[in-house]
Design a protein around this motif. Structure first.
Motif, PDB file in Angstrom:
ATOM      1  N   ASP A   1      -0.132   7.253   1.559  1.00  0.00           N
ATOM      2  CA  ASP A   1      -1.208   8.246   1.409  1.00  0.00           C
ATOM      3  C   ASP A   1      -2.549   7.612   1.063  1.00  0.00           C
TER       4      ASP A   1
ATOM      5  N   THR B   1      -3.358   5.936  -1.649  1.00  0.00           N
ATOM      6  CA  THR B   1      -3.579   5.685  -3.071  1.00  0.00           C
ATOM      7  C   THR B   1      -3.037   4.307  -3.436  1.00  0.00           C
ATOM      8  N   LYS B   2      -3.491   3.779  -4.570  1.00  0.00           N
ATOM      9  CA  LYS B   2      -3.149   2.407  -4.940  1.00  0.00           C
ATOM     10  C   LYS B   2      -1.707   2.290  -5.405  1.00  0.00           C
TER      11      LYS B   2
ATOM     12  N   LYS C   1      -0.014   2.456  -9.440  1.00  0.00           N
ATOM     13  CA  LYS C   1      -0.839   3.239 -10.363  1.00  0.00           C
ATOM     14  C   LYS C   1      -0.264   4.649 -10.502  1.00  0.00           C
TER      15      LYS C   1
ATOM     16  N   ARG D   1       0.851  -1.200   0.000  1.00  0.00           N
ATOM     17  CA  ARG D   1       0.000   0.000   0.000  1.00  0.00           C
ATOM     18  C   ARG D   1       0.881   1.243   0.000  1.00  0.00           C
ATOM     19  N   LYS D   2       0.332   2.343  -0.487  1.00  0.00           N
ATOM     20  CA  LYS D   2       1.014   3.625  -0.351  1.00  0.00           C
ATOM     21  C   LYS D   2       0.584   4.268   0.968  1.00  0.00           C
TER      22      LYS D   2
END
Length: 426
Positions: free
Chosen positions: A227, A229-230, A233, A224-225
């Motif tokens: 923040d 986000t995915k 991507k 996972r990031k």
């Protein structure tokens, strides 16, 4: 080498079945991971499974890479809210061939070695099994109650879309893969992402009930990031391992732009650096975070691993040309600088259009810097587009032939990191 101990400090173990570590210490063990053949190339979401197989082989064990030619026609409900499109045989065959070519870059397939990697395709055994045979010989060993208890299935049952019988049967098919490999390849271990734990344990249970055997498993956390986000991507979509889909420069930039938190987490996972080296780099980064040592080392290690040292060096050179001395006008870039920018997206426009003058929004859409005029207009209005290192001030600006660098190119910047080199033709 204690494989589990090595993977634990790297943050690559989440769930593990009792006895797994002992099995790996006892003897050379054959283990497999499944890869989903939905495209001709894997993307960076597949890097962790690839790295698990590499670590396994380095530790003296035998890796199997299973490409799901049969299960790819079905679809796995794990981690998904909707049923995906099914693939035909020709598409699957093309995708499987592409994936094998990529895996051969990372794993040693030399058949003369006892722990040589192998690639297997579950279509090879499923195509010979009739529906009746599968229900009679395999389905009877696993109850519906057992299958319903899996989180991936429960979530789909509780959701609005539901789950088809096709996808419901996926875990039984994956379980049969493990059983087949246990019987035919002496495979005693399956690895995968944490979202696969339910499917993997169905395999160990099938081996216990159908073959009176013992098998093992462990999973790694899903990346996972920080923040939210995915992972993997970008604005332009997936980050692919195929250089024709994601250039080495773009690939390098993805890792270079990681946050401090992500870089610290990802470095031990996506590199082969030893523990002392990683800890020392983290200390150096904390002392001077503005130097972004973690990000630079992460980008170097992963880009070199996937694309080779030469492509990494080209990506660094392109980065330096684009970002070093950004305050200097684009006219200071030599023709060689522009033409040797490996990985920058290339585009073209007719010289006649530039002679007449083309409004900037049309220019950006025509050259496919943006997918539409509306998207281009929005970012121009937000101050997010530069041409030849000068910010585009208004949607009414006109791009002209006189702006060509060396009478040939226009350098376009979209956002902070995305560059396009537009060539005048004709």
């Amino acid at each position: 080498m204690n494989l589990i101990e090595e993977l634990r400090w790297r943050g690559m173990i989440q769930d593990i079945m009792p006895g797994t570590e002992e099995q790996l210490l006892k003897e050379m063990t054959t283990a497999y991971i499944g890869f989903d053949p939905t495209a001709e190339s894997l993307h960076i979401g597949s890097l962790v499974p690839i790295l698990l197989l590499v670590h396994l082989q380095k530790a003296g064990h035998k890796p199997l890479a299973l490409v799901g030619g049969a299960t790819g026609m079905i679809g796995d409900p794990s981690g998904k809210s909707e049923e995906r499109n099914l693939l035909d045989e020709n598409t699957l065959a093309r995708n499987v061939a592409g994936i094998r070519a990529q895996l051969e870059k990372f794993l040693d397939f030399d058949g003369s070695k006892p722990n040589a990697a192998e690639m297997v395709n579950n279509y090879d055994w499923f195509r010979a099994i009739s529906f009746i045979d599968f229900l009679r010989d395999t389905g009877k060993h696993i109850t519906v109650n057992y299958m319903m208890a899996k989180d991936s299935v429960k979530k789909r049952f509780e959701g609005e879309v539901g789950i088809s019988y096709t996808e419901f049967a996926y875990q039984l098919m994956q379980g049969y893969d493990f059983y087949w490999l246990y019987e035919n390849k002496n495979c005693k271990l399956q690895m995968g992402g944490s979202d696969q734990w339910g499917n993997i344990t169905t395999g160990t249970e099938l081996i216990r009930r159908k073959a009176a055997g013992e098998a093992f498993a462990f999973t790694c956390p899903l990346i996972r990031k920080a923040d939210g986000t995915k992972f993997g991507k970008t604005e332009s979509g997936n980050v692919w391992l195929d250089a024709s889909r994601t250039s080495p420069y773009q690939f390098y930039q993805f890792w270079l732009n990681a946050s401090d938190s992500d870089a610290a987490t990802w470095l031990p996972i996506f590199s082969f650096l030893d523990r002392l080296t990683v800890e020392e780099l983290k200390k150096q980064h904390e002392a001077a975070p503005e130097q972004r040592l973690l990000q630079k080392k992460l980008a170097e290690e992963v880009t070199s691993f996937v694309h080779g040292r030469e492509e990494f060096e080209k990506a660094v050179a392109t980065t330096e040309r684009l970002f070093a001395n950004q305050n200097a006008p684009a006219e200071s870039l030599s023709l060689e600088d522009l033409e040797s920018m490996e990985g920058v997206v290339k585009a073209s426009i007719s010289r006649d259009e530039l002679k007449a003058g083309v409004d900037v929004v049309s220019f950006l859409a025509t050259t496919h810097v943006f997918a539409s005029k509306g998207e281009a207009r929005k970012l121009v209005q937000g101050g997010g587009v530069s041409i030849n290192r000068r910010k585009v001030e208004a949607v009414t600006d006109v791009v002209k032939e006189e702006q060509l660098l060396h009478d040939r190119y226009i350098l376009v910047q979209k956002g902070k990191k995305n560059y396009y080199l537009v060539e005048a033709q004709g």
